[in-house]
Design a protein around this motif. Structure first.
Motif, PDB file in Angstrom:
ATOM      1  N   ALA A  89      19.808  -7.415  48.779  1.00 42.29           N
ATOM      2  CA  ALA A  89      19.159  -7.284  47.605  1.00 42.29           C
ATOM      3  C   ALA A  89      19.109  -8.200  46.244  1.00 42.29           C
ATOM      4  N   PHE A  90      18.616  -9.872  46.812  1.00 44.84           N
ATOM      5  CA  PHE A  90      19.359 -10.628  46.490  1.00 44.84           C
ATOM      6  C   PHE A  90      18.508 -11.320  44.911  1.00 44.84           C
ATOM      7  N   GLY A  91      18.317 -11.776  43.905  1.00 45.00           N
ATOM      8  CA  GLY A  91      17.022 -12.127  43.529  1.00 45.00           C
ATOM      9  C   GLY A  91      17.398 -12.184  41.831  1.00 45.00           C
ATOM     10  N   ASP A  92      16.577 -12.564  40.683  1.00 45.65           N
ATOM     11  CA  ASP A  92      16.841 -12.254  39.509  1.00 45.65           C
ATOM     12  C   ASP A  92      16.369 -11.226  38.939  1.00 45.65           C
ATOM     13  N   ASP A  95      12.509 -10.325  39.163  1.00 42.29           N
ATOM     14  CA  ASP A  95      12.121 -10.288  40.368  1.00 42.29           C
ATOM     15  C   ASP A  95      12.231  -9.360  41.238  1.00 42.29           C
ATOM     16  N   LEU A  96      13.470  -8.426  41.308  1.00 37.91           N
ATOM     17  CA  LEU A  96      13.613  -7.681  42.015  1.00 37.91           C
ATOM     18  C   LEU A  96      13.288  -6.289  41.133  1.00 37.91           C
ATOM     19  N   THR A  97      12.432  -6.142  42.008  1.00 34.89           N
ATOM     20  CA  THR A  97      11.408  -4.303  41.970  1.00 34.89           C
ATOM     21  C   THR A  97      12.935  -2.822  42.314  1.00 34.89           C
ATOM     22  N   ASP A  98      11.788  -1.817  41.945  1.00 39.11           N
ATOM     23  CA  ASP A  98      12.716  -0.168  41.732  1.00 39.11           C
ATOM     24  C   ASP A  98      13.179  -0.111  43.207  1.00 39.11           C
ATOM     25  N   GLU A  99      12.455  -0.506  44.324  1.00 40.45           N
ATOM     26  CA  GLU A  99      12.577  -0.512  45.647  1.00 40.45           C
ATOM     27  C   GLU A  99      13.478  -0.772  45.721  1.00 40.45           C
ATOM     28  N   ASP A 100      13.943  -2.593  45.688  1.00 40.78           N
ATOM     29  CA  ASP A 100      15.123  -3.164  46.130  1.00 40.78           C
ATOM     30  C   ASP A 100      16.349  -2.276  45.134  1.00 40.78           C
ATOM     31  N   TRP A 101      16.684  -2.261  43.884  1.00 43.72           N
ATOM     32  CA  TRP A 101      17.613  -1.421  43.514  1.00 43.72           C
ATOM     33  C   TRP A 101      17.578   0.202  44.183  1.00 43.72           C
ATOM     34  N   MET A 190      23.417 -14.003  49.467  1.00 45.41           N
ATOM     35  CA  MET A 190      23.802 -14.349  48.388  1.00 45.41           C
ATOM     36  C   MET A 190      23.655 -15.684  48.057  1.00 45.41           C
ATOM     37  N   GLU A 191      24.420 -16.657  48.572  1.00 46.33           N
ATOM     38  CA  GLU A 191      24.097 -17.839  48.099  1.00 46.33           C
ATOM     39  C   GLU A 191      22.699 -18.608  47.929  1.00 46.33           C
ATOM     40  N   ALA A 192      21.872 -18.234  49.295  1.00 47.22           N
ATOM     41  CA  ALA A 192      21.007 -18.876  49.138  1.00 47.22           C
ATOM     42  C   ALA A 192      19.752 -18.968  48.322  1.00 47.22           C
ATOM     43  N   THR A 193      20.205 -17.368  47.299  1.00 44.96           N
ATOM     44  CA  THR A 193      19.520 -17.229  46.379  1.00 44.96           C
ATOM     45  C   THR A 193      19.819 -17.004  44.666  1.00 44.96           C
ATOM     46  N   LYS A 194      20.728 -17.704  44.880  1.00 42.02           N
ATOM     47  CA  LYS A 194      21.815 -18.392  43.787  1.00 42.02           C
ATOM     48  C   LYS A 194      20.949 -18.344  42.278  1.00 42.02           C
TER      49      LYS A 194
END
Ligand SMILES: NC(=O)c1ccc[n+]([C@@H]2O[C@H](COP(=O)([O-])OP(=O)(O)OC[C@H]3O[C@@H](n4cnc5c(N)ncnc54)[C@H](OP(=O)(O)O)[C@@H]3O)[C@@H](O)[C@H]2O)c1
Length: 245
Positions: A89-92, A95-101, A190-194
């Protein structure tokens, strides 16, 4: 004191993942009876028949307890647990949603709590055992693209202090391994979404990334009698963090 694990029965969740698989192989090589769990563990190639497979989804507490019952029926005892589950669950942060968390909370926080809660009474009843939780350096050094996982890692650093105090008097040691950058599909993802900061959380003073075997060796130590007085702590396996230059 020995780091030999001969005859110890050790359960690993997340054993189809990069770090869990490496740990399963190192523990088996040290003589442990290894039981490997993961949703897709049936398809995982360990290259040795010495590792027992036990498919499991850690989001289901009943399934966790049923898996432990199966393990005990097959092997008669349990001496150690390694938890190594998580999802990407990588991203700013914005942008990350409740569902990601929630996916991370289910797979890693509760996905750790459930097997620990099932196993700890058995270890306590026999007066000995070792619990190793794979957390992460993000718990003290949160990368900008990894707030859900980093937050859970911080929670696990705290949880293990409590577990050490709760079960230490009964002979059960609980510790976290907090990896830094380790060569793996997860690290690559994780690197890909740095989020713009190359330096943050991807560097190590000893040139890295580390290898899954580096984490596995630390787990083998913590599971062994050589770590008999190590309890309730978090062990960074991160090459020393970012260099100062
Ligand atoms: N790799 C790194 O650089 C690094 C750095 C710091 C911390 N960590 C932490 O170390 C741990 C292992 O990392 P890794 O690189 O090995 O990750 P990985 O390759 O993605 O492995 C994750 C494991 O979790 C399992 N899993 C996910 N959801 C599950 C569920 N609901 N039920 C059962 N198993 C589930 C996966 O198996 P199935 O898909 O088969 O279910 C897989 O075996 C993670 O907690 C990660 O956050 C890794």
């Amino acid at each position: 004191m020995t780091q030999d694990l001969t005859g110890k029965v050790i359960w690993i969740t997340g054993a189809s993942g990069a770090l869990g698989k490496a740990t399963a192989l190192v523990l088996a090589a040290r003589g442990a009876v290894v039981i490997a769990s993961g949703r897709s563990v049936a398809e995982t190639a360990f290259g040795t028949a010495a590792i027992d497979r036990l498919p499991l989804d850690v989001r289901d507490d009943g399934a966790v307890r049923a898996a432990l019952a199966t393990l005990l029926a097959r092997h008669g005892r349990i001496d150690g647990l390694v938890t190594s589950t998580n999802v990407g669950a990588f991203g700013d942060f914005l942008d990350l949603t409740d569902e990601d968390w929630q996916r991370v909370l289910e797979a890693k926080l509760l996905g750790t709590v459930r097997p620990v809660r099932a196993v700890a009474p058995h270890l306590a009843a026999q007066g000995a055992g070792s619990i190793v939780i794979i957390g992460g350096r993000g718990g003290i050094d949160p990368p900008p693209q990894h707030f859900p996982g980093a937050s859970v890692n911080a929670a696990l650093d705290l949880l293990v202090i409590g577990l050490g105090r709760r079960f230490g008097p009964q002979g059960v040691r609980s510790n976290v391994i907090a990896p830094g950058p380790i060569q793996s599909p997860r690290f690559a993802g994780m690197e890909a979404t740095k989020a713009g900061t190359a330096r943050y959380n991807t560097e190590s003073s000893i040139p890295g990334p580390g290898l899954p075997g580096d984490v596995a060796e630390a787990a083998a130590f913590l599971l062994s009698d050589a770590a008999r007085f190590v309890n309730g702590t978090s062990l960074l396996v991160d090459g020393g963090g970012p260099p100062y230059n």
